[in-house]
Write a protein that holds these residues in place. Sequence first.
Motif: not given
Length: 426
Positions: A294-313, A164-170
Amino acid sequence: MGFFNQWGKFMMAGAGYMARWEIDNAKAIMGSKKLRAVLGLMLIPVILGGIAFASDIAPVLPDLLGGKKAYSPAFYSLGIFIVSIAIGMGAGLITGCIGAGGGFIIAPALMSAGIKGILAVGTDLFHIFAKAMMGSVIHRKMGNVSVPLAGVFLIGAIVGATAGGVINRVLYEINPVLSDAFITTVYSLMLGFLGTYAMMDYLKARKSGFSGDAHGGGEGTELGGVAKSLQSINFPPMVKFDQDLTPGGRQISWIFLVLSGALVGLAAGIMGVGGGFLTFPIFVYVLGVSSMTTVGTDIFQIVFTAGFASISQYAIYGFIFYTLAMGMLLGSLLGIQIGALVTKVVPGVTIRGFYAMAVLAGFVNRIFALPGKLGEMGYIPISASLGDTLNTIGIWAFFIVIGGFSIWVIGTFLKNLKNLKVEEAH
């Protein structure tokens, strides 16, 4: 029509869950004295930056901070910071009062305020990451995390977020207008569908005399047909989960988790919404994971998904507007608190109507901005003046609806302040 209804329920369930995540997160953050102090300290450097900008000191900062003029600097004036607080508060009021994701309006609002689409996406992702990090530290529901489930899911989420990040940047490197047009089209499709379904849902509820919850759709705790079919496919390795909630637990092939993660990550990387609005319905209705897990797992994944995407992309390429992100964080936390209290004194059907209006306003805003962008690239025959006129109409329609809603919510809050204080005391 059957597909439309099923997909509409799917999206509404996701929007409702994302709002509950936001509300719980806001309560966790605002309930901590240390985190409230951190939020207060955030104001100091930004205000000083605004004063410096006004006194002609700040123009030297882009070089010092690594900002790129083509991408806009990572700071701006005090006025822009105040606007960002207002945008965050509007989104927070929608989230807290309506019970559905107000984050859907942030990127359209930022783009309407003149922020490039890719910068709006990166900034929104960073704002979500900051909120998730602060809230997850003391979030009670983190105990429901299924580490195997989250780990395999994140493999796909990281791949999807990168794509997603690559698509937006390209697209931005090819033509910034093309990037804006692409993001605008994605938001138009999503907001148009969700807004249409929400309005139909509101009219149906009003006709039937419903006055209960603000958002419809249960959490689907029973295993549906799709989930049963997927869980019956034995394509090892199989990931086990819900051992504490179901005798013998459940299991599903890793491939479905990776594919689901890739879809969520792709949405997060392109739209800047964290992906949580998709994770909940996918986990519950498609994969057959219990709501608790789902609730607990999603809270966990949002931290990593949003963090990875916002920083690396986005961050390392200069596509995050930090002043806006901090302003939106402060505004949304306050707005969520006020909005959640207002739900206690307003009928649910009324709130449903406001949600439909808010989402459709976002749709009108983006769909009216699209012709001008397509005309600017030469894809459709439209004059620049007509494109600007349509864009202006979309901006005014959007901010009139969101502004009117915000005034109504705050007015209702102040009007019922005494009653709300009494209720909170009990």
